[in-house]
Design an enzyme around this catalytic site. Structure first.
Site, PDB file in Angstrom:
ATOM      1  N   LEU A 166      -9.619  29.497-148.075  1.00 49.49           N
ATOM      2  CA  LEU A 166     -10.613  30.501-148.453  1.00 49.49           C
ATOM      3  C   LEU A 166     -10.955  31.397-147.261  1.00 49.49           C
ATOM      4  CD1 LEU A 166     -13.035  28.090-150.361  1.00 49.49           C
ATOM      5  CD2 LEU A 166     -11.475  29.750-151.410  1.00 49.49           C
ATOM      6  N   GLY A 222     -10.101  34.990-147.077  1.00 50.96           N
ATOM      7  CA  GLY A 222      -9.471  36.314-147.147  1.00 50.96           C
ATOM      8  C   GLY A 222      -8.943  36.812-145.822  1.00 50.96           C
ATOM      9  N   CYS A 224     -10.294  38.778-143.636  1.00 51.62           N
ATOM     10  CA  CYS A 224     -11.267  38.756-142.539  1.00 51.62           C
ATOM     11  C   CYS A 224     -11.222  37.433-141.781  1.00 51.62           C
ATOM     12  CB  CYS A 224     -12.657  39.007-143.114  1.00 51.62           C
ATOM     13  SG  CYS A 224     -13.975  38.779-141.930  1.00 51.62           S
ATOM     14  N   GLU A 274      -0.084  57.013-131.368  1.00 52.23           N
ATOM     15  CA  GLU A 274      -0.961  57.479-132.449  1.00 52.23           C
ATOM     16  C   GLU A 274      -0.546  58.899-132.844  1.00 52.23           C
ATOM     17  OE1 GLU A 274      -3.706  56.338-134.466  1.00 52.23           O
ATOM     18  OE2 GLU A 274      -3.275  58.338-135.257  1.00 52.23           O
ATOM     19  N   ARG A 325      -4.535  50.082-144.214  1.00 54.84           N
ATOM     20  CA  ARG A 325      -4.484  48.975-145.171  1.00 54.84           C
ATOM     21  C   ARG A 325      -4.404  49.503-146.596  1.00 54.84           C
ATOM     22  NH1 ARG A 325      -4.162  44.044-143.125  1.00 54.84           N
ATOM     23  NH2 ARG A 325      -5.292  43.228-144.925  1.00 54.84           N
ATOM     24  N   HIS A 333     -36.349  44.156-119.855  1.00 56.74           N
ATOM     25  CA  HIS A 333     -35.604  44.434-118.624  1.00 56.74           C
ATOM     26  C   HIS A 333     -35.237  43.130-117.928  1.00 56.74           C
ATOM     27  CE1 HIS A 333     -34.448  46.475-114.948  1.00 56.74           C
ATOM     28  NE2 HIS A 333     -35.201  45.616-114.276  1.00 56.74           N
TER      29      HIS A 333
END
Ligand SMILES: Cc1cc2nc3c(=O)[nH]c(=O)nc-3n(C[C@H](O)[C@H](O)[C@H](O)COP(=O)(O)OP(=O)(O)OC[C@H]3O[C@@H](n4cnc5c(N)ncnc54)[C@H](O)[C@@H]3O)c2cc1C
Length: 468
Positions: A41, A43, A45, A205, A274, A447
Site C-alpha cells: 500500500l 502508491g 508517493c 532541460e 507523469r 531567534h
C-alpha cells in the site's frame, strides 16, 4: 448467482489520495472498500516517490557533512558511503510506512482488496485478482489511480540503462555518471542526491530554465548553486538519438546555441513528467470526461458521472502532488458524507523541492502577479543575513515575498535555501488565514531560527528588514 457486495464507497488506488480518503470515510462511518493492484500500500508517493527520494536526500545531506567536516572542527577519517545500506534504510522506511497504512485502514474498518479494478458503470466495479474476478457495487466511487512516468517516444524503461523513478530507486550501486532529462522537481532531486554521492551528473532541460514552475529568481538561484556543485546544467537544450552502448548510454545533445555534442553516461534518467493512469480502468463505461487523459472534476471532485469522484494525479488542473491528492480526497469524502467541503484553492498549494538548497513556494510568482495587474511589491531577504543559516553552514539562497501594495495582500512567497521546504509552512498558513504583510511583520519570530528570515522578508517588502 454470486451476491454482489455493496458499499457506501469504493476507493480505487492506495496512494496518498486513496488511502487518506478511505480512512476519512471510515471515520465518517461509511462502509468502505479500498482496491489496490499492488501487494504493498502507499502508491507512487510512498513506494517510489516522495518518501524513498527524501530518504536518499537525507543521507546525501548527512554524507555532505562527512565530506567537509573540517569547517566544523571535526576530522572524520576514512568515511565511506556503503550504498547497499543506504538503500536498505530507504526500503526500511518505505516498508514501515506501508505497513502503517495497512494498520490505519484496519483501524478505520476499511476493507482492503488486492486486485485490478475496472469501472463498469452504474456504481459497479470489477476486481481481477489471483483468486478470480468479482463485482462490487457502491453508492460512491473515488478514482485515485495516480500516474506513471512519461517516457520519450520510442524508449522503454530498462533497469540497466534507461531509468524512471522506479528503476533509479532500485540501483544497487552509485552510478559513475548520470544524464537526467527533465529538470522539474523529480529530475533536480535525483541530481542533488547522486551528485553528492559522487556521480558525475548532467541535467538536460528543454525549457529555458530548471524548476520551470517556480519563480524565475528561484530557478536562477538553483542553477547557480547546481553549477557551483559541478552539476552540468543545459537548459533550452534537446536530447535526441538515445542509444545503448557497451557501458551505458549515449545521446546527441543540442545546446541552446545550436551546438551539437555526444554525451555518454552509465545511466540515463527520464524525468519528463507523469502520465495519469486513466487508460484501461473502464472510463468508457461511465460519463467521466477526460481532458488530455486527465479527469475533469467539479469543485467537489465529482466527475461527469454522478457519485464517481476523482482525486490526485489523475485530476485535470491541479498539480501532481501528494498533499493535493490527500486534500482532494478529504473534499470528495466530505461532499459524499454531506459534511462541509471547502473546495481546493489552487493559489494556496505549497510546492516543495528537496534539493540542496531546498525550495518551498506558494501562491503567485512575481511574473504571474504582474501579469494579473497587481501593484506588485517584492520583499527579499538573503539567508546570508540569518545567523542560524550561517551556523548550519548553509547561507545560500533567499526568501522572496510577492505582495500587493494596495492592501498589503500576500500574493506569493518563494523560498530557496536551507530547509526551504519546511519554512514555506508559515507562508501557507499566513495566506490561508488571509494575514497581510503588516500582520506578518508584527509576528514575533524566534531567534536564532531559519524562519526569522521569513519575518525579515515580510519587513523587506517595505524596505524595513534589519539584518540585510
Ligand atoms: C520520484 C518522485 C518524487 C516525488 N516527490 C514528491 C514529494 O516530495 N512531494 C509531493 O507532494 N509529491 C511528490 N511526488 C508526487 C506524488 O508521488 C504524487 O503526487 C502522489 O503519489 C499522487 O497520489 P495519488 O493518490 O493520486 O496516486 P498514486 O500515489 O500514484 O497511487 C495510485 C495507486 O493506484 C493504484 N492503481 C492504479 N490503477 C489501479 C487499478 N486499476 N486498480 C487498482 N489499483 C490501481 C496504483 O498501484 C497506486 O498504488 C513525487 C513523485 C515522484 C515520481
Amino acid at each position: 448467482m454470486m451476491k454482489i457486495v455493496s458499499y457506501d464507497l469504493i476507493v480505487i488506488g492506495s496512494g496518498p489520495g486513496g488511502y487518506s480518503a478511505a480512512i476519512r470515510a471510515g471515520q465518517f462511518g461509511l462502509k468502505t472498500a479500498l482496491i489496490e493492484k499492488q501487494a504493498k500500500l502507499g502508491g507512487t508517493c510512498l513506494l517510489v516517490g516522495c518518501i524513498p527520494t527524501k530518504s536518499l536526500l537525507h543521507t546525501a545531506d548527512v554524507w555532505e557533512h562527512f565530506l567537509n567536516p573540517e569547517a566544523d572542527g571535526i576530522h572524520a577519517e576514512n568515511a565511506r558511503l556503503e550504498y547497499p545500506k543506504v538503500k536498505d534504510r530507504k526500503d526500511g522506511i518505505v516498508n514501515k510506512h506501508s505497513n502503517g497504512v495497512a494498520m490505519l485502514l484496519k483501524r478505520a474498518k476499511v476493507e482492503r482488496i488486492t486486485g485490478y479494478a475496472t469501472l463498469k458503470g452504474g456504481g459497479k466495479v470489477e476486481v481481477k485478482s489471483d483468486s478470480g474476478v468479482q463485482t462490487l457495487e457502491a453508492k460512491n466511487i473515488i478514482i485515485a489511480t495516480g500516474s506513471e512516468a512519461r517516457m520519450l517516444p520510442g524508449l522503454e524503461p530498462d533497469p540497466d540503462y534507461i531509468l524512471t523513478n522506479i528503476e533509479i530507486l532500485d540501483l544497487n550501486a552509485v552510478p559513475k555518471s548520470l544524464i537526467i532529462i527533465g529538470a522539474g522537481a523529480v529530475g533536480v532531486e535525483f541530481a542533488s542526491i547522486f551528485k553528492r554521492f559522487g556521480t558525475d551528473v548532467t541535467v538536460v532541460e528543454m525549457l529555458p530554465r530548471i524548476v520551470p514552475v517556480e519563480d524565475e529568481d528561484i530557478s536562477k538561484e538553483l542553477e547557480r548553486n547546481f553549477k557551483k556543485q559541478k552539476i552540468r546544467v543545459e537548459t533550452g537544450a534537446k536530447a535526441e538519438n538515445i542509444q545503448k552502448t557497451a557501458t551505458g548510454v549515449k545521446l546527441t545533445l543540442t545546446t541552446k546555441d545550436g551546438k551539437q555534442e555526444t554525451l555518454e553516461a552509465e545511466k540515463l534518467l527520464i524525468a519528463v513528467g507523469r502520465k495519469p493512469n486513466t487508460d484501461n480502468i473502464g472510463i468508457e463505461n461511465t460519463k467521466v470526461k477526460l481532458d488530455r487523459g486527465f479527469i475533469v472534476v467539479d469543485q467537489n471532485q465529482m466527475t461527469g458521472e454522478p457519485g464517481v469522484y476523482a482525486i490526485g494525479d489523475v485530476v485535470a488542473g491541479t498539480p501532481q502532488l501528494a498533499h493535493v491528492a490527500t486534500r482532494e480526497g478529504m473534499i470528495a469524502v466530505a461532499h459524499m458524507a454531506g459534511k462541509p467541503a471547502v473546495p481546493i484553492n489552487k493559489n494556496r498549494i505549497p510546492g516543495c523541492t528537496y534539493t540542496q538548497p531546498g525550495i518551498g513556494s506558494v501562491g503567485l510568482t512575481e511574473a504571474q502577479a504582474r501579469e494579473k495587474g497587481y501593484k506588485v511589491k517584492v520583499g527579499r531577504f538573503p539567508f546570508a543575513g540569518d545567523s542560524r543559516a550561517t551556523i548550519l553552514g548553509h547561507h545560500e539562497g533567499f526568501i522572496k515575498v510577492v505582495a500587493d501594495e494596495t492592501h498589503g495582500e500576500i500574493l506569493g512567497v518563494h523560498v530557496i535555501g536551507p530547509e526551504g521546504f519546511e519554512l514555506i509552512g508559515e507562508a501557507v498558513a499566513a495566506m490561508e488565514a488571509e494575514a497581510t504583510v503588516d500582520v506578518m511583520m508584527q509576528t514575533i519570530h524566534a531567534h536564532p531560527t531559519l524562519y526569522e528570515a521569513m519575518g525579515e522578508a515580510f519587513n523587506a517588502v517595505y524596505g524595513l528588514s534589519i539584518n540585510a
